[in-house]
Design a protein around this motif. Structure first.
Motif, PDB file in Angstrom:
ATOM      1  N   VAL A  24      -2.245  -0.311   6.349  1.00  0.00           N
ATOM      2  CA  VAL A  24      -2.243   0.918   6.516  1.00  0.00           C
ATOM      3  C   VAL A  24      -1.523   1.676   5.165  1.00  0.00           C
ATOM      4  N   TYR A  25      -0.931   0.974   4.400  1.00  0.00           N
ATOM      5  CA  TYR A  25      -0.199   1.561   3.297  1.00  0.00           C
ATOM      6  C   TYR A  25      -1.392   1.756   2.113  1.00  0.00           C
ATOM      7  N   ILE A  26      -2.422   1.044   2.158  1.00  0.00           N
ATOM      8  CA  ILE A  26      -3.677   1.177   1.302  1.00  0.00           C
ATOM      9  C   ILE A  26      -4.095   2.600   1.711  1.00  0.00           C
ATOM     10  N   LEU A  27      -4.210   2.775   2.904  1.00  0.00           N
ATOM     11  CA  LEU A  27      -4.743   4.139   3.526  1.00  0.00           C
ATOM     12  C   LEU A  27      -4.048   5.295   2.998  1.00  0.00           C
ATOM     13  N   VAL A  28      -2.678   5.109   3.219  1.00  0.00           N
ATOM     14  CA  VAL A  28      -1.864   6.210   2.946  1.00  0.00           C
ATOM     15  C   VAL A  28      -1.491   6.608   1.534  1.00  0.00           C
ATOM     16  N   ALA A  29      -1.872   5.649   0.741  1.00  0.00           N
ATOM     17  CA  ALA A  29      -1.428   5.591  -0.672  1.00  0.00           C
ATOM     18  C   ALA A  29      -1.909   6.707  -1.276  1.00  0.00           C
ATOM     19  N   PRO A  30      -3.205   7.030  -1.049  1.00  0.00           N
ATOM     20  CA  PRO A  30      -3.744   8.335  -1.949  1.00  0.00           C
ATOM     21  C   PRO A  30      -2.857   9.351  -1.612  1.00  0.00           C
TER      22      PRO A  30
END
Ligand code: ATP
Ligand code: MG
Lengths: 573, 356
Positions: A24-30
């Motif tokens: 999920v952190y990859i998803l919200v990183a941008p």
């Protein structure tokens, strides 16, 4: 089902990746990256700059220096103007809400439509029409002068009181909207209960009705105070130099960037404090009973004399609300330079409207604003929808931070946003792909994108919250991939929310003036700045034609979103 | 149709155990029910089977294929949600066709399948209705049709009847059972209503606090509960504490705290019970198995509560150190009043012994 099994063993690595806790952190990183690059980093640059004097605190010492009190005075004036604006807006807005929700009188219907007209006026255009109507050489002061044969105009709108009147006119709608929503939500049974217990009219009002309205009044007060502090156009047009926003503008145009940064920091501090108080208050306020289907009873104004008074009052109200638009339309047909000391312009022409669409130089700013608005809004949609989805549907640490970071640029005065962008993007910079953005086409879309960040976000998350999670799960259980569910189920069901926010962002970008005036590049002048320039070269006709164009656009958008949200316009504020 | 194997599955939410060490084998074509009080982990288990949660530990297999971490859309399940979760922007037919479109069936096939399933759930006339133009029961059937039309390997239903009123609930219960046995699909049904569970299921799993308390047929669960929780949760019962006093062949004599002696049969006890003299046991006696009069296990007591329900008379009878709920079928319209003495008899076969 052999097929599904096959593909699933193939996609095992992917499955393991996507089901990992940290995915999920990859998803919200941008999302965080965008906020960091265009909100936090520019803000930090201004922060750094504000400490870059002879010694670290010298700018702040200068600001609070008693010997040259310009800055303290500006801070004080801003607060003073804001406080009085809140009071005036509250009185006008709440009174209007009560009259229109609770009483039936001749002219009520038309008034209840026109009451929202100020929302359709872009800030610059609104102030413009007020100076035409009530300013030093405005229509009304002159009419009275001619009528009574006076040497001087008997009255005119100027200075601090000019600013306050314009604020009241443009911002009472915040009070009106929340108060009338609250009044609509008031269960008439409560009043009846109080009356049945022996309470008189006055007691019912002070003990039942007003306390129930308090939350909405407090919330609107905070909002109006914040917006008044950030107000720039009205002080500019009425020549009130001692306000915070004007001081920043002056420091910046005099090349005193350190001081502009310091003033920005102090103004931001006030704004963000108010934002935090507002969020805190919204979270703890309880929504009163919203029993549906009860229509509040409207009292009929019955006595003859009251009826006449009500009619006259609503006629005057209607006039005040409609005149700003009428005057703009009138002047947009007047020949530039021909209107000098007469009450009304004397010569009329269609040239300005023709020029809008045929003359390359007149058309240019419109086209610039369209382009820049579309670019910014496109960014707002991408970011806003993704952020709203993350916020409502995903679970991750840092949610509150995301929420605050999105709201901050909205609370920041446009002037400050501009100063921040100058601080960050006047030099080459990794977030600008190693380009200098200031002075190019791209700086304004960026500013619009930042200023209108919460619009799409908020309207989308509002409709996502209403969308039951299990509807999405149902689609997944039927075999749809995440993306397929998003396209077929989530998007169609949140479409109106997304569209409402998008349209709002688009018109706001189209009319944005406050940040634009500080950072526009001369090769791509936006519409609002063009209006301002035309005004200063006395081309009132063209300026007003531009203004009418903007108003038409805003009206179209308001009507569309009103249709979409079935009467809950203003929910996206 | 597939079988479902759940091997040692646990699910933790932070530090809370949603489900603990669950081991379970659901046979192909079976109607299997998760039953238990609110918060016991039924939904959590169901959602792990559907793929909306991944287990913290353990494995889930469909037949012999490991689906533990497979995405929900790859599992070929049909799921009916508690609130139906119908797509509000689509018509009945579009809702039902959704899963078929995902599976890329041709238009003609979709139409044929949708028509067929719509007939099966008795909604033939309603294909073009919007969802908000349907009654609760009709919506429920659309949800069922939507889940069934994709011919799922496993049908999952999470309290599908809880939003319906009592009468409709009974009708729909029969309907679901009919459709399930017609199609023979492996079905997992979640409910906290024991009537529903008893009347529909091939087997029931009773859960409490994330743990399995018993798995068995409705008869087993009702007649031979394996612990106090199940005995108490399923139907009404009297639980009386006692110690084993003597064992004579098949007969067990127990003694309550006040010295009352009751006799029952050895085979009428939970499988886990060891029969040792001096052991503490619990006796479960169903209210309907207590009769008025004398005979085996005669005792007397004073009536403290009377309730007339029409079909029966319910008493609460205060005996020496315990009180008994008694249900007597209404035969001649006569019943006793509060404060009167009553003599009761309990057949030896009606005593059921449980461990701690
Ligand atoms: N997403 C979650 N986060 C944290 N805890 C959860 C979550 N889902 C369930 N739980 C907890 O796990 C336990 C089991 O919940 P579950 O929803 O499976 O109960 P249930 O048996 O379906 O109850 P009900 O009959 O009320 O629906 C409860 O204690 C619940 O609080
Ligand atoms: Mg549940």
């Amino acid at each position: 089902m052999e097929k599904t099994h096959h593909s699933s063993s193939e996609g095992n690595a992917w499955t393991r990746l996507t089901s990992a806790n940290w995915f999920v952190y990859i998803l919200v990183a941008p999302l965080f990256l965008v906020l960091f690059a265009y909100v936090v980093y520019p803000f930090y640059q201004t922060f750094k700059e504000s400490f870059s004097g002879d010694d670290a605190l010298s700018n702040y010492k200068n600001f609070f220096n008693i010997a040259s009190p310009a800055n303290i005075e500006a801070l004080w004036t801003s607060i003073y103007i804001s406080a009085i604006s809140v009071i005036c807006c509250a009185i006008v807005g709440v009174t209007m809400a009560f009259l229109l929700e609770r009483y039936n009188f001749p002219g009520r219907r038309i008034l209840s439509v026109l009451v929202l007209v100020p929302m359709a006026l872009p800030p610059l255009v609104g102030v413009l029409s007020f100076t035409f109507l009530y300013g030093d050489s405005g229509i009304f002061p002159r009419a009275f002068q001619h009528l009574f044969g006076l040497e001087q105009v008997p009255f005119s709108l100027k200075g601090i009181w000019g600013v306050i009147v314009v604020h009241t006119f443009t911002m009472y709608t915040y009070f009106y909207l929340t108060a009338s929503a609250a009044i609509k939500g008031l269960d008439p049974a409560l009043e009846e209960a109080a009356t049945s217990l022996g309470a008189g009219r006055i007691r019912v009002w002070t003990k039942v009705i007003l306390p129930m309205l308090t939350p909405s009044i407090v919330a609107s007060s905070l909002l109006v105070f914040m917006i008044s502090m950030a107000s720039y156009t009205a002080p500019l047009m009425f020549g009130v130099e001692r306000t915070m926003t004007m001081q920043i503008y002056l420091s910046r145009t005099n090349g005193n960037l350190d001081m502009a940064a310091t003033q920005s920091m102090i103004l931001s501090f006030v704004s963000i404090t108010f934002l935090i108080v507002m969020r805190w208050y919204q979270n703890r306020r309880n929504y009163q009973n919203l029993s549906k289907g009860i229509s509040v009873h409207r009292s009929e104004v019955s006595s003859r004399s009251m009826k006449i008074m009500a009619t006259i009052a609503s006629f005057i109200g209607t006039l005040i609300l409609i005149l700003p638009i009428l005057v703009l339309i009138l002047i947009s047909f007047s020949v530039d330079g021909a209107w000098k000391t007469q009450i009304l312009p004397t010569d009329y022409t269609l040239d300005h409207y023709q020029a809008l669409f045929t003359d390359e130089r007149t058309w240019r700013p419109i086209w610039n604003s369209i382009q820049m608005g579309i670019v910014a809004t496109f960014g707002n949609i991408l970011f806003g929808v993704a952020a709203a989805y993350a916020m409502v549907r995903l679970n991750f640490k840092g949610k509150t931070l995301l929420d605050i970071l999105i709201m901050v640029p909205w609370a920041l005065p446009g002037t400050v946003v501009a100063v921040n962008l100058i601080a960050a993007f006047s030099t080459e910079n990794i977030f600008a792909f190693n380009q200098v953005l200031v002075g190019t086409f791209w700086i304004l879309p960026l500013a619009y994108f930042i200023r209108h960040l919460p619009l799409v976000f908020r309207s989308t998350s509002a409709s996502l919250v209403q969308l039951d999670q299990s509807i999405e799960e149902a689609s997944r259980s039927l075999g749809a991939t995440w993306w397929y569910s998003f396209r077929r189920i989530v998007l169609p069901l949140t479409f109106t929310g997304i569209l409402a926010g998008t349209l709002l962002a688009l018109v706001q970008s189209f009319g944005e003036f406050v940040a634009s005036i500080l950072i526009y590049s001369t090769s791509t002048i936006p519409l609002s700045v063009a209006i301002f320039q035309k005004l200063y070269s006395f081309k009132f006709g063209t300026a007003c034609a531009y203004g009418v164009l903007q108003i038409c656009l805003i009206l179209i958008v308001l009507i569309i979103s009103e249709k979409l949200s079935k009467g809950s316009a203003g929910s996206a504020i | 149709m597939k079988s479902v194997k759940i091997e040692n599955v646990s699910k933790k939410f932070g530090h809370i155990h949603g489900v603990k060490d669950l081991d379970l084998h659901i046979k192909s074509g079976e109607f299997f029910t998760f039953l238990g009080p609110s918060g016991c982990g039924k939904t959590t288990t169901l959602r792990m089977i559907a793929g909306f949660y991944y287990p913290t530990d353990g494995k889930i297999l469909f037949d012999d294929f490991d689906v533990t971490r497979l995405q929900p859309n790859k599992r070929n399940i049909g799921m009916v949600f508690q609130n139906y979760a119908l797509f509000p922007h689509m018509t009945v037919d579009e809702n039902i066709a959704f899963g078929l479109q995902v599976r890329k069936f041709s238009k003609a096939e979709i139409k044929q399948k949708v028509d067929r399933i719509r007939g099966l759930v008795h909604l033939s006339q309603y294909g073009n209705r919007k969802i908000n133009e349907l009654s609760g029961g009709q919506q429920q059937r659309v949800a069922l049709a939507r889940a069934l039309v994709i011919e799922p390997d496993i049908l999952l239903l999470d309290e599908p009847l809880s939003n319906l009123d009592a009468k409709l609930r009974e009708e729909t219960r029969v309907e679901i059972k009919r459709i399930q046995s017609e199609l023979g699909v492996t079905t997992i049904y979640v409910t906290h209503d024991q009537m529903e569970a008893m009347s529909m299921s091939d087997r029931i799993m009773v859960m409490e606090n994330g743990n399995v308390r018993q798995i068995g047929t409705p008869q087993e669960i009702y007649n031979r509960p394996s612990n106090r929780f199940v005995a108490d949760f399923i139907g009404e019962t009297n639980l009386i504490e006692a110690t084993i006093d003597a064992i004579n062949g098949n007969d067990i004599q127990v003694k309550t705290a006040s010295g009352l002696i009751l006799t029952g049969r050895k085979q009428q006890s939970s499988p886990t019970l060891t029969h040792m003299i001096g052991d503490k046991v619990f006796i479960s006696i169903r209210p309907e198995s207590i009769h008025e009069g004398t005979g085996e296990n005669t005792l007397t007591g004073k009536i403290t509560f009377v309730e007339f329900t029409g079909i029966s008379v319910n008493y609460i009878v205060e005996c020496l150190d315990f009180s008994l709920k008694v249900m007597i079928i209404n035969m001649n319209g006569q019943f006793k009043k509060i404060g009167e003495e009553i003599t009761l008899t309990i057949a030896q076969d009606s005593l059921y012994f449980l461990g701690e």
